[in-house]
Design a protein around this motif. Structure first.
Motif, mmCIF file in Angstrom:
data_model
loop_
_atom_site.group_PDB
_atom_site.id
_atom_site.type_symbol
_atom_site.label_atom_id
_atom_site.label_comp_id
_atom_site.label_asym_id
_atom_site.label_seq_id
_atom_site.Cartn_x
_atom_site.Cartn_y
_atom_site.Cartn_z
ATOM 1 N N LEU A 166 46.623 44.379 45.045
ATOM 2 C CA LEU A 166 46.668 43.552 43.836
ATOM 3 C C LEU A 166 47.454 44.257 42.724
ATOM 4 N N ALA A 167 47.317 45.553 42.650
ATOM 5 C CA ALA A 167 48.092 46.308 41.646
ATOM 6 C C ALA A 167 49.580 46.279 41.983
ATOM 7 N N GLY A 168 49.895 46.059 43.256
ATOM 8 C CA GLY A 168 51.292 46.054 43.702
ATOM 9 C C GLY A 168 51.763 44.660 44.077
ATOM 10 N N PRO A 169 51.916 44.409 45.387
ATOM 11 C CA PRO A 169 52.596 43.182 45.818
ATOM 12 C C PRO A 169 51.929 41.854 45.467
ATOM 13 N N PHE A 170 50.626 41.854 45.199
ATOM 14 C CA PHE A 170 49.961 40.586 44.879
ATOM 15 C C PHE A 170 49.897 40.302 43.379
ATOM 16 N N ARG A 171 50.281 41.261 42.558
ATOM 17 C CA ARG A 171 50.011 41.167 41.121
ATOM 18 C C ARG A 171 50.591 39.891 40.481
ATOM 19 N N TYR A 172 51.863 39.662 40.708
ATOM 20 C CA TYR A 172 52.500 38.555 39.981
ATOM 21 C C TYR A 172 52.065 37.194 40.515
ATOM 22 N N ARG A 173 51.819 37.107 41.818
ATOM 23 C CA ARG A 173 51.356 35.832 42.369
ATOM 24 C C ARG A 173 49.958 35.496 41.840
ATOM 25 N N MET A 174 49.115 36.537 41.777
ATOM 26 C CA MET A 174 47.760 36.295 41.270
ATOM 27 C C MET A 174 47.814 35.894 39.785
ATOM 28 N N ASN A 175 48.633 36.605 39.013
ATOM 29 C CA ASN A 175 48.748 36.283 37.589
ATOM 30 C C ASN A 175 49.363 34.897 37.395
ATOM 31 N N ALA A 176 50.433 34.619 38.148
ATOM 32 C CA ALA A 176 51.112 33.328 37.979
ATOM 33 C C ALA A 176 50.176 32.181 38.361
ATOM 34 N N ALA A 177 49.397 32.361 39.430
ATOM 35 C CA ALA A 177 48.457 31.312 39.841
ATOM 36 C C ALA A 177 47.454 31.046 38.718
ATOM 37 N N THR A 178 47.012 32.115 38.074
ATOM 38 C CA THR A 178 46.029 31.991 36.986
ATOM 39 C C THR A 178 46.665 31.324 35.760
ATOM 40 N N MET A 179 47.922 31.639 35.506
ATOM 41 C CA MET A 179 48.631 31.001 34.383
ATOM 42 C C MET A 179 48.798 29.509 34.638
ATOM 43 N N ILE A 180 49.134 29.174 35.870
ATOM 44 C CA ILE A 180 49.445 27.774 36.184
ATOM 45 C C ILE A 180 48.186 26.898 36.179
ATOM 46 N N ALA A 181 47.195 27.290 36.933
ATOM 47 C CA ALA A 181 46.063 26.377 37.139
ATOM 48 C C ALA A 181 44.948 26.551 36.123
ATOM 49 N N GLN A 182 44.899 27.726 35.458
ATOM 50 C CA GLN A 182 43.835 27.930 34.459
ATOM 51 C C GLN A 182 44.407 28.002 33.044
ATOM 52 N N SER A 183 45.725 27.848 32.935
ATOM 53 C CA SER A 183 46.415 27.836 31.641
ATOM 54 C C SER A 183 46.112 29.077 30.803
ATOM 55 N N LYS A 184 46.453 30.231 31.370
ATOM 56 C CA LYS A 184 46.301 31.500 30.639
ATOM 57 C C LYS A 184 47.670 32.022 30.271
ATOM 58 N N ASN A 185 47.805 32.610 29.096
ATOM 59 C CA ASN A 185 49.087 33.219 28.782
ATOM 60 C C ASN A 185 49.242 34.519 29.583
ATOM 61 N N VAL A 186 50.440 35.082 29.534
ATOM 62 C CA VAL A 186 50.780 36.239 30.353
ATOM 63 C C VAL A 186 49.768 37.365 30.188
ATOM 64 N N PHE A 187 49.413 37.652 28.953
ATOM 65 C CA PHE A 187 48.517 38.772 28.677
ATOM 66 C C PHE A 187 47.104 38.485 29.169
ATOM 67 N N GLN A 188 46.631 37.262 28.914
ATOM 68 C CA GLN A 188 45.277 36.910 29.362
ATOM 69 C C GLN A 188 45.192 36.931 30.894
ATOM 70 N N ALA A 189 46.271 36.500 31.547
ATOM 71 C CA ALA A 189 46.286 36.537 33.021
ATOM 72 C C ALA A 189 46.295 37.987 33.502
ATOM 73 N N GLU A 190 47.077 38.819 32.871
ATOM 74 C CA GLU A 190 47.181 40.230 33.286
ATOM 75 C C GLU A 190 45.834 40.961 33.154
ATOM 76 N N ILE A 191 45.151 40.760 32.005
ATOM 77 C CA ILE A 191 43.897 41.518 31.825
ATOM 78 C C ILE A 191 42.771 40.980 32.711
ATOM 79 N N ASP A 192 42.913 39.734 33.133
ATOM 80 C CA ASP A 192 41.887 39.133 33.987
ATOM 81 C C ASP A 192 42.251 39.287 35.474
ATOM 82 N N ALA A 193 43.247 38.503 35.890
ATOM 83 C CA ALA A 193 43.523 38.347 37.327
ATOM 84 C C ALA A 193 43.993 39.652 37.967
ATOM 85 N N ALA A 194 44.746 40.451 37.233
ATOM 86 C CA ALA A 194 45.188 41.731 37.807
ATOM 87 C C ALA A 194 44.178 42.828 37.426
#
Ligand code: NAD
Length: 542
Positions: free
Chosen positions: A114-142
């Protein structure tokens, strides 16, 4: 088989990436977001490692653009839930017997993936479906999910190393077994990290699970399942099911093998679980563990000795980040008359500078609320406040659902400290302020303690140490996470174990040794080296 007392890698908090302009992480995340946004996923549910698609589907729409569709998920039927129980129990015999270091390695690997290859997909999924901004997705999903995985491994070994004393001639040992049955994990929409942690922490302790995510989080839940699979989690240990909540819950709580529930969500839903478990208690093979983190009505209180700008910033961040949809978000504030106009002006300035819109534009501090139901509920409270004599909307109040479910950050001021929005959890970007006479500061502490049924988070602001001491004591039971001169949100795994009491939950502190203890059932073993061969004790002699 070779043996050793293995030391696990020291857990440290995952560094938060900045996503500053021109940073590589910003470019990569936004590219991933755009790619995923243009695709349509077909999300199965997972039982025993197999993917199931029933054709009975639900479309997934980003809350900030509800006409757009990013895919669909399939709904499980009753028979699938029964199968999930069967497959989980099948997986249990091997998983519960797997040495702890192998279970640890899987979750440590998941953290690194998750810290590596999954990081951006996990963050982007959270931004898209839960409507989180970049920072909120980073501190949560990653970051938070990585922290949960790494710290829990370390807490697990802390538990295992807790061993009893042994008197001469014997060896006492404590064995930490998995619960006898399966655990049901039920997760909320608002944190991808919670969605991952609720099934992962019991699994780490050797349990098997059936996991039901919230419908608006299924999109990132699938990425979590892919992450666990990539980390090598054996089939059937975590079974992800999607579908009608009531049916899934009914089947699982009816099962004699139900051994525990790991829940995060609203208080009424958790109460309904508890009630059903109580009614079914005779049918279970073991007393189930009931762990629930639920609602909040989190407060900010400022004393006249507080620094007004610090209070204002705590309100702007603590009440409005992620549209106030954090269980810890400040939703009621008690401010002294002498500071009110300065705090109000500073909050007003902050809120006027907030931009609102899609998370794809990283300048947007505020995004959409989760769905139509939340939008309707929140706009209803705002409309009501417009009508009520004892409430005044002084900032915000505009609602617009043409493109997405957008609620402007809103500040209500009330002259009634028991006004509805001072007591009820709204779960949105709305804070209600009660301005008090400076001399009444101590009575206001009692008011805070008595106003709400919840006791999740709370923050006090003061520059006076005696006042801080008084407030800390008076509010002893008003919050499970208590902040002094800081906003009431943003708990970090390993630093501020999180959870509340009263109607806010069982206070088992997610991401801590206290939570993991709920997912193990100890067996005490006493081994005697030279057992006695005569029943007679000395006192029987003449
Ligand atoms: P929710 O209660 O609507 O849903 C939580 C989960 O319960 C979801 O998986 C949902 O599908 C399921 N559910 C809903 N109704 C059900 C039913 N009748 N039977 C069985 N399952 C059912 O909560 P939410 O809207 O997803 O999340 C927001 C709530 O969660 C807020 O109250 C918030 O305070 C709370 N929360 C608390 C914490 C905490 O740590 N205390 C953390 C995050 C969220």
């Amino acid at each position: 088989m070779a043996s050793g007392f293995y030391k696990v890698p020291t857990a440290v908090n995952e560094p938060v990436r900045s996503y500053a302009p021109d940073s590589p992480e910003r470019r990569e995340l936004l590219e991933t977001y755009q790619k995923m946004y243009g695709e349509k996923v077909d999300i199965p549910f997972y039982i025993g490692g197999k993917e199931y698609r029933t054709g009975n589907t639900v479309d997934i729409h980003p809350p900030h653009d509800h006409q757009h569709c990013v895919g669909q998920y399939h709904k499980a039927e009753r028979e699938h839930i029964e199968l999930a129980v069967e497959k989980a129990l099948e997986a249990r015999s091997k998983w519960a017997a797997t040495p702890w270091e192998h279970r640890a390695a899987i979750f440590l690997k998941a953290a690194d993936l998750l810290a590596g290859p999954f990081r951006y997909r996990m963050n982007a999924a959270t931004m898209i479906a839960q409507s989180k901004n970049v920072f909120q997705a980073e501190i949560d999903a990653a970051c938070e999910l990585i922290d949960f995985l790494r710290f829990n491994v370390s807490f697990m070994t802390e538990i295992y190393s807790n061993q009893p004393q042994s008197a001469p001639g014997m060896w006492n040992r404590m064995e930490y077994r998995a619960l006898e049955g399966f655990v049901y994990a039920v997760t909320p929409f608002n944190f991808t990290a919670i969605a991952g942690n609720l099934p992962a922490s019991p699994a780490m302790m050797g349990n098997v699970l059936i996991w039901k995510p919230a419908r608006s989080q299924v999109y990132s839940a699938q990425v979590i399942m892919e992450l666990f699979k990539a980390a090598g989690l054996p089939d059937g240990v975590i079974n992800l099911v999607t579908g009608d909540s009531a049916t899934i819950t009914e089947v699982l709580l009816d099962s004699p093998d139900f051994a525990g529930v790991h829940f995060t969500g609203s208080t009424p839903v958790f109460n309904s679980f508890w009630e059903t478990i109580g009614k079914n208690i005779d049918r279970y093979k073991t007393y189930p563990r009931i762990v629930g983190e639920t609602g909040g009505k989190d407060f900010i209180w400022a004393h006249p000795s507080a620094h007004p700008q610090e209070v204002a910033t705590a309100i702007s961040r603590g009440a409005f980040e992620y549209q106030g949809q954090k269980c810890s978000a400040a939703s009621r504030a008690y401010l002294p008359k002498s500071l009110w106009s300065t705090i109000r002006a500073a909050v007003e300035k902050d809120l006027q500078s907030f931009k609102m819109g899609s998370p794809e534009d990283t300048a947007n501090f505020i995004n959409a609320v989760i769905d139509k139901r939340a939008y309707t509920k929140l706009s209803g409270y705002i409309e009501q406040a417009r009508k009520d004599d004892d409430a005044d909307i002084i900032i915000g109040g505009t609602c617009d659902d043409r493109t997405g479910y957008f609620i402007e950050p809103t500040v209500i001021v009330t002259t009634n400290p028991k006004y509805e929005t001072m007591c009820t959890e709204l779960f949105g970007p709305v804070i209600t302020v009660y301005v008090y006479e400076d001399n009444d500061w101590e009575q206001v502490l009692d008011l805070i303690d008595n106003t709400s049924e919840f006791a999740l988070t709370g923050a006090i602001f003061s520059g006076d140490r005696y006042v801080i001491e008084t407030a800390t004591n008076k509010l002893e039971n008003a919050a499970g996470n208590f902040y002094i001169n800081d906003k009431p949100t943003g708990a970090v795994v390993g630093q501020q174990p999180f959870g509340g009491a009263r109607a806010s939950g069982t206070n088992d502190k997610a991401g801590s040794v206290w939570n993991l203890l709920r997912w193990t059932s100890n067996r005490t073993i006493k081994e005697t080296f030279v057992p006695p061969t005569d029943y007679r004790y000395p006192f029987l002699g003449k």
